[in-house]
Design a protein around this motif. Structure first.
Motif, PDB file in Angstrom:
ATOM      1  N   THR A  58      47.711  68.287 139.710  1.00 22.79           N
ATOM      2  CA  THR A  58      47.832  70.093 139.632  1.00 22.79           C
ATOM      3  C   THR A  58      47.339  69.559 137.847  1.00 22.79           C
ATOM      4  OG1 THR A  58      50.291  70.464 139.845  1.00 22.79           O
ATOM      5  CG2 THR A  58      49.535  71.601 138.099  1.00 22.79           C
ATOM      6  N   ASN A  59      47.123  69.361 137.088  1.00 22.47           N
ATOM      7  CA  ASN A  59      46.227  68.616 135.708  1.00 22.47           C
ATOM      8  C   ASN A  59      44.803  68.980 135.685  1.00 22.47           C
ATOM      9  OD1 ASN A  59      46.105  68.616 132.443  1.00 22.47           O
ATOM     10  ND2 ASN A  59      46.217  66.683 132.660  1.00 22.47           N
ATOM     11  N   GLY A  60      44.937  68.338 136.636  1.00 24.68           N
ATOM     12  CA  GLY A  60      43.547  67.802 137.394  1.00 24.68           C
ATOM     13  C   GLY A  60      42.243  69.329 137.707  1.00 24.68           C
ATOM     14  N   TYR A  61      43.347  70.389 138.937  1.00 24.28           N
ATOM     15  CA  TYR A  61      43.005  71.040 139.576  1.00 24.28           C
ATOM     16  C   TYR A  61      42.661  72.227 138.289  1.00 24.28           C
ATOM     17  CZ  TYR A  61      43.136  75.439 142.348  1.00 24.28           C
ATOM     18  OH  TYR A  61      43.578  76.262 142.948  1.00 24.28           O
ATOM     19  N   ASP A  62      43.607  71.751 137.095  1.00 23.02           N
ATOM     20  CA  ASP A  62      43.012  72.938 136.023  1.00 23.02           C
ATOM     21  C   ASP A  62      41.340  72.937 135.515  1.00 23.02           C
ATOM     22  OD1 ASP A  62      44.215  75.370 134.619  1.00 23.02           O
ATOM     23  OD2 ASP A  62      43.475  73.506 132.986  1.00 23.02           O
ATOM     24  N   GLY A  63      41.328  70.893 135.362  1.00 21.10           N
ATOM     25  CA  GLY A  63      40.410  71.384 134.054  1.00 21.10           C
ATOM     26  C   GLY A  63      39.659  71.825 135.436  1.00 21.10           C
ATOM     27  N   SER A  64      38.845  71.332 136.948  1.00 17.50           N
ATOM     28  CA  SER A  64      38.016  71.813 137.192  1.00 17.50           C
ATOM     29  C   SER A  64      38.111  73.060 137.552  1.00 17.50           C
ATOM     30  CB  SER A  64      37.777  71.082 138.629  1.00 17.50           C
ATOM     31  OG  SER A  64      36.875  70.768 139.316  1.00 17.50           O
ATOM     32  N   LEU A  87      34.881  81.051 124.914  1.00 13.50           N
ATOM     33  CA  LEU A  87      35.580  80.637 125.876  1.00 13.50           C
ATOM     34  C   LEU A  87      35.890  79.516 125.985  1.00 13.50           C
ATOM     35  CD1 LEU A  87      34.412  79.466 128.917  1.00 13.50           C
ATOM     36  CD2 LEU A  87      32.618  78.404 127.943  1.00 13.50           C
ATOM     37  N   GLY A  88      36.061  79.057 124.521  1.00 11.33           N
ATOM     38  CA  GLY A  88      36.805  77.701 123.517  1.00 11.33           C
ATOM     39  C   GLY A  88      38.331  77.545 124.162  1.00 11.33           C
ATOM     40  N   SER A  89      39.095  79.453 123.030  1.00  9.02           N
ATOM     41  CA  SER A  89      40.114  79.659 123.252  1.00  9.02           C
ATOM     42  C   SER A  89      40.221  79.936 125.004  1.00  9.02           C
ATOM     43  CB  SER A  89      40.189  81.266 122.724  1.00  9.02           C
ATOM     44  OG  SER A  89      39.848  81.020 121.467  1.00  9.02           O
ATOM     45  N   LEU A  90      39.894  79.809 126.037  1.00 11.91           N
ATOM     46  CA  LEU A  90      40.639  79.745 127.092  1.00 11.91           C
ATOM     47  C   LEU A  90      40.584  78.676 127.857  1.00 11.91           C
ATOM     48  CD1 LEU A  90      38.309  82.797 130.006  1.00 11.91           C
ATOM     49  CD2 LEU A  90      40.724  82.493 128.567  1.00 11.91           C
ATOM     50  N   SER A  91      40.028  77.959 127.417  1.00 10.69           N
ATOM     51  CA  SER A  91      40.029  76.307 127.518  1.00 10.69           C
ATOM     52  C   SER A  91      41.569  75.775 127.266  1.00 10.69           C
ATOM     53  CB  SER A  91      38.824  75.260 127.433  1.00 10.69           C
ATOM     54  OG  SER A  91      37.789  75.715 127.820  1.00 10.69           O
ATOM     55  N   ASN A  92      41.258  76.064 125.906  1.00  5.16           N
ATOM     56  CA  ASN A  92      43.038  75.113 125.321  1.00  5.16           C
ATOM     57  C   ASN A  92      43.835  76.912 125.095  1.00  5.16           C
ATOM     58  OD1 ASN A  92      41.266  74.065 123.639  1.00  5.16           O
ATOM     59  ND2 ASN A  92      40.410  74.541 121.979  1.00  5.16           N
ATOM     60  N   GLY A  93      43.659  77.339 125.772  1.00  8.52           N
ATOM     61  CA  GLY A  93      45.235  77.640 126.100  1.00  8.52           C
ATOM     62  C   GLY A  93      46.190  76.853 126.979  1.00  8.52           C
ATOM     63  N   VAL A  94      46.005  76.187 127.202  1.00  8.54           N
ATOM     64  CA  VAL A  94      47.044  75.398 128.114  1.00  8.54           C
ATOM     65  C   VAL A  94      47.076  74.222 126.596  1.00  8.54           C
ATOM     66  CG1 VAL A  94      46.592  73.056 129.529  1.00  8.54           C
ATOM     67  CG2 VAL A  94      45.159  75.311 130.332  1.00  8.54           C
ATOM     68  N   ILE A  95      46.148  73.737 125.858  1.00  4.66           N
ATOM     69  CA  ILE A  95      46.469  72.706 125.080  1.00  4.66           C
ATOM     70  C   ILE A  95      47.453  74.055 123.763  1.00  4.66           C
ATOM     71  CG2 ILE A  95      45.510  71.795 122.790  1.00  4.66           C
ATOM     72  CD1 ILE A  95      44.740  70.850 125.732  1.00  4.66           C
ATOM     73  N   PHE A  96      47.173  75.097 123.621  1.00  2.00           N
ATOM     74  CA  PHE A  96      48.141  75.829 123.011  1.00  2.00           C
ATOM     75  C   PHE A  96      49.739  75.665 123.330  1.00  2.00           C
ATOM     76  CE2 PHE A  96      44.127  78.992 122.008  1.00  2.00           C
ATOM     77  CZ  PHE A  96      43.951  77.703 121.215  1.00  2.00           C
ATOM     78  N   MET A 146      49.040  79.562 128.360  1.00  2.00           N
ATOM     79  CA  MET A 146      49.568  78.959 127.232  1.00  2.00           C
ATOM     80  C   MET A 146      50.944  78.608 128.193  1.00  2.00           C
ATOM     81  SD  MET A 146      48.970  81.531 124.199  1.00  2.00           S
ATOM     82  CE  MET A 146      50.587  80.883 123.387  1.00  2.00           C
ATOM     83  N   ILE A 147      50.747  79.103 129.559  1.00  2.00           N
ATOM     84  CA  ILE A 147      52.085  79.345 129.405  1.00  2.00           C
ATOM     85  C   ILE A 147      52.716  77.916 130.470  1.00  2.00           C
ATOM     86  CG2 ILE A 147      54.339  80.001 131.675  1.00  2.00           C
ATOM     87  CD1 ILE A 147      53.331  82.727 130.198  1.00  2.00           C
ATOM     88  N   ILE A 148      51.009  77.213 131.249  1.00  2.00           N
ATOM     89  CA  ILE A 148      50.404  76.740 132.321  1.00  2.00           C
ATOM     90  C   ILE A 148      50.775  75.365 131.207  1.00  2.00           C
ATOM     91  CG2 ILE A 148      49.066  75.442 133.270  1.00  2.00           C
ATOM     92  CD1 ILE A 148      48.223  78.452 134.456  1.00  2.00           C
ATOM     93  N   GLY A 149      50.292  75.688 130.841  1.00  2.00           N
ATOM     94  CA  GLY A 149      50.235  74.067 129.609  1.00  2.00           C
ATOM     95  C   GLY A 149      51.959  73.901 128.929  1.00  2.00           C
ATOM     96  N   PHE A 150      52.092  74.923 128.419  1.00  2.00           N
ATOM     97  CA  PHE A 150      53.619  74.902 128.382  1.00  2.00           C
ATOM     98  C   PHE A 150      54.370  73.682 128.888  1.00  2.00           C
ATOM     99  CE2 PHE A 150      58.253  75.543 127.497  1.00  2.00           C
ATOM    100  CZ  PHE A 150      58.419  75.418 126.221  1.00  2.00           C
ATOM    101  N   GLY A 151      54.564  74.413 130.593  1.00  2.00           N
ATOM    102  CA  GLY A 151      55.212  73.614 131.452  1.00  2.00           C
ATOM    103  C   GLY A 151      54.569  71.972 131.727  1.00  2.00           C
ATOM    104  N   GLY A 152      53.016  72.466 132.121  1.00  2.00           N
ATOM    105  CA  GLY A 152      52.197  70.740 132.038  1.00  2.00           C
ATOM    106  C   GLY A 152      53.172  69.961 131.884  1.00  2.00           C
TER     107      GLY A 152
END
Length: 518
Positions: A58-64, A87-96, A146-152
């Motif tokens: 799932t983590n790999g799916y997100d990046g690609s 654009l950086g904020s969208l990439s970092n949304g998972v990180i937040f 952000m929800i994806i990052g939290f659960g992930g």
């Protein structure tokens, strides 16, 4: 994974509790002449590892997927062509989202086991994927990520721990090595899904909504099937559930043989190591600063994720379209095909290289990887510079850069894809494994935040000159590995503690013992 009888079995001997450092795993391995896939208990256990593996997928799916979406005019038009920090904020949304989960994930692993965090984290991923698909504006898309990052993060912290602590001793390094390699399965699927949906039409938002929704498919499988796996026997021992832990080992490591000397050996190792850790345990994360061995571990679990994310791979993982733009390859379908081809290449190479950990060892693979990456990055930088000077008219230079990207990924996969999770779970003792994994994720997140904001801005401002920074970083990594990364090949999880702590790892004061022997 080889057969369980790859080493001769000596006659079962009494295990001397006072000298764990002299125990031998080789002497208690079962001898039955059958490969693992012809033994039902091994087959069930090893195939069951697919469930925690899906966290990496799932983590790999997100990046690609995000790479693919950036190459889609449908996505760019819908969100008004995000660039730079937007654009950086969208990439970092998972990180937040991951940052919010940092205090929670290790607590869940230590107090609820390894399976429940995978369950709850995956459930949140499903919710995040649905919201991502339904996004009506930039803000909603960002919140869903952000929800994806939290659960992930919750699922990702528990998954490799469960694999490492459940695996049969001689299978562990390969099984844990496959964990991060399955990142590329998700990457490959996302790359080709986005390539296919791109042709749905220039004005349909379902071109990006379908890939966004499918990000929840693998977590949904984890929600349904994770409780079919047994709980970690090391977690059970840590909670004084010794009989439950023994049942897991008897069923999945000994094929139901309650008299197995291997089970006795594993139980005594686990119990002694955890008891010693509890008796000398300090408060929380401060224990990483309490001994020289723990400080060495702390250095490794911070250095490894930094190497994984700060070796230039972040450019390829999230901003491949910027790299391809910088060498004159600007066609959407062309970029999507390269993204998909790279994902297929990475999956095949990483799976093929996974077995080398037991042949070459961890340290050699780290060195092979870093030296190879540096070589590729230097050539890549030179070709990009010449290509820009010639106004992108020499297509062979652009092709050369693409070749170097593929070669770089080969070397990256050799040492910084499979081995890191194996290495980190090996160097951490059971009582520090959840906290250590959390520190690893925090270090990784700090680097990812840098990648998310610095990479698109730097690539837009200085183009190929930015690659020089990564050439310097990788050179430093070579030095770190050479001087401070010990080899852990061929040891059980408990035996690795001897490398860092000596016989004190099992509660023995070697100085007192030597004076007594004298």
């Amino acid at each position: 994974m080889g057969q369980t009888d790859d080493k001769p079995m000596a006659e079962v001997q009494h295990v001397d509790d006072s000298r764990p450092g002299e125990w031998s795993l080789e002497s208690v391995l079962p001898k039955n002449g059958k490969p693992w896939y012809k033994q039902r208990h091994f087959l069930l256990l090893n195939l069951g590892m697919i469930i925690p593996y899906l966290s990496s997928t799932t983590n790999g799916y997100d990046g690609s997927m995000l790479n693919g979406l950036q190459s889609m005019s449908q996505w760019q038009n819908f969100f008004d062509n995000p660039a730079g920090t937007r654009l950086g904020s969208l990439s970092n949304g998972v990180i937040f989202g991951q940052i919010l989960a940092f205090p929670i994930a290790p607590w869940l692993c230590d107090h609820t086991g390894r399976r429940f965090p995978i369950f709850i984290g995956s459930a949140l991923l499903v919710i995040g994927a649905v919201l991502q698909c339904a996004a009506q504006n930039y803000a909603m898309f960002l919140v869903s990520r952000m929800i994806i990052g939290f659960g992930g993060l919750i699922a990702v912290e528990a998954s490799p721990m469960l694999v490492s602590e459940l695996a049969f001793p001689t299978h562990r390094s390969v099984l844990v090595g496959y964990y991060n390699n399955l990142w590329y399965l998700g990457s490959m699927l996302a790359a080709w899904v986005t390539y296919g949906t791109y042709f749905m039409g220039p004005n349909t938002s379902w071109a990006w909504r379908i890939p966004s929704l499918l990000q929840g498919a693998f977590p949904l499988l984890q929600v349904v099937f994770v409780y079919m796996l047994p709980e970690s026997p090391r977690y059970l021992v840590q909670k004084d559930r010794h009989e439950d832990a023994r049942k897991v080992l008897v069923k999945y490591h000994a094929g139901g043989d309650d008299e197995s000397p291997l089970v006795d050996y594993e139980m005594k190792e686990i119990i002694l190591q955890i008891q010693a850790a509890k008796s000398g345990s300090k408060t929380g994360y401060r224990e990483f600063l309490s001994t020289r061995g723990n400080m060495h571990r702390l250095f490794i679990i911070i250095a490894v994720p930094c190497m994984m994310q700060l070796s230039g791979n972040g450019l390829i993982a999230y901003y491949l379209h910027l790299i391809l733009n910088s060498i004159g390859l600007t066609s959407d379908p062309q970029q999507l095909r390269i993204n998909g081809g790279l994902a297929v290449f990475n999956l095949g190479v990483s799976l093929a290289l996974a077995s080398l950990m037991e042949v070459a060892g961890r340290r050699r693979l780290f060195l092979f990887s870093t030296v190879g990456m540096l070589t590729c990055y230097v050539i890549w930088t030179i070709l990009s510079a010449i290509n820009q000077e010639r106004g992108f008219h020499d297509s062979s230079l652009g092709t050369g850069v693409v070749v170097m990207i593929f070669m770089y990924q080969f070397f990256y996969n050799a040492g910084l894809n499979g081995p890191p999770w194996v290495y980190v779970t090996e160097v951490l003792p059971t009582h520090l494994r959840a906290k250590g994994t959390n520190i690893m994720q925090i270090a990784s997140t700090c680097v990812l935040i840098f990648n998310g904001y610095a990479n698109p801005v730097a690539m837009g401002a200085i183009s190929w000159r930015y690659y020089i920074v990564y050439c310097c970083v990788i050179a430093v990594e070579i030095v770190l590995v050479y001087f401070w990364f010990p080899e852990t090949k061929g040891h059980s999880l408990e035996e690795v503690a001897l490398i860092f702590d000596g016989e004190q790892a099992f509660g023995i004061d070697s100085k007192e013992e030597r004076s007594g022997d004298a």
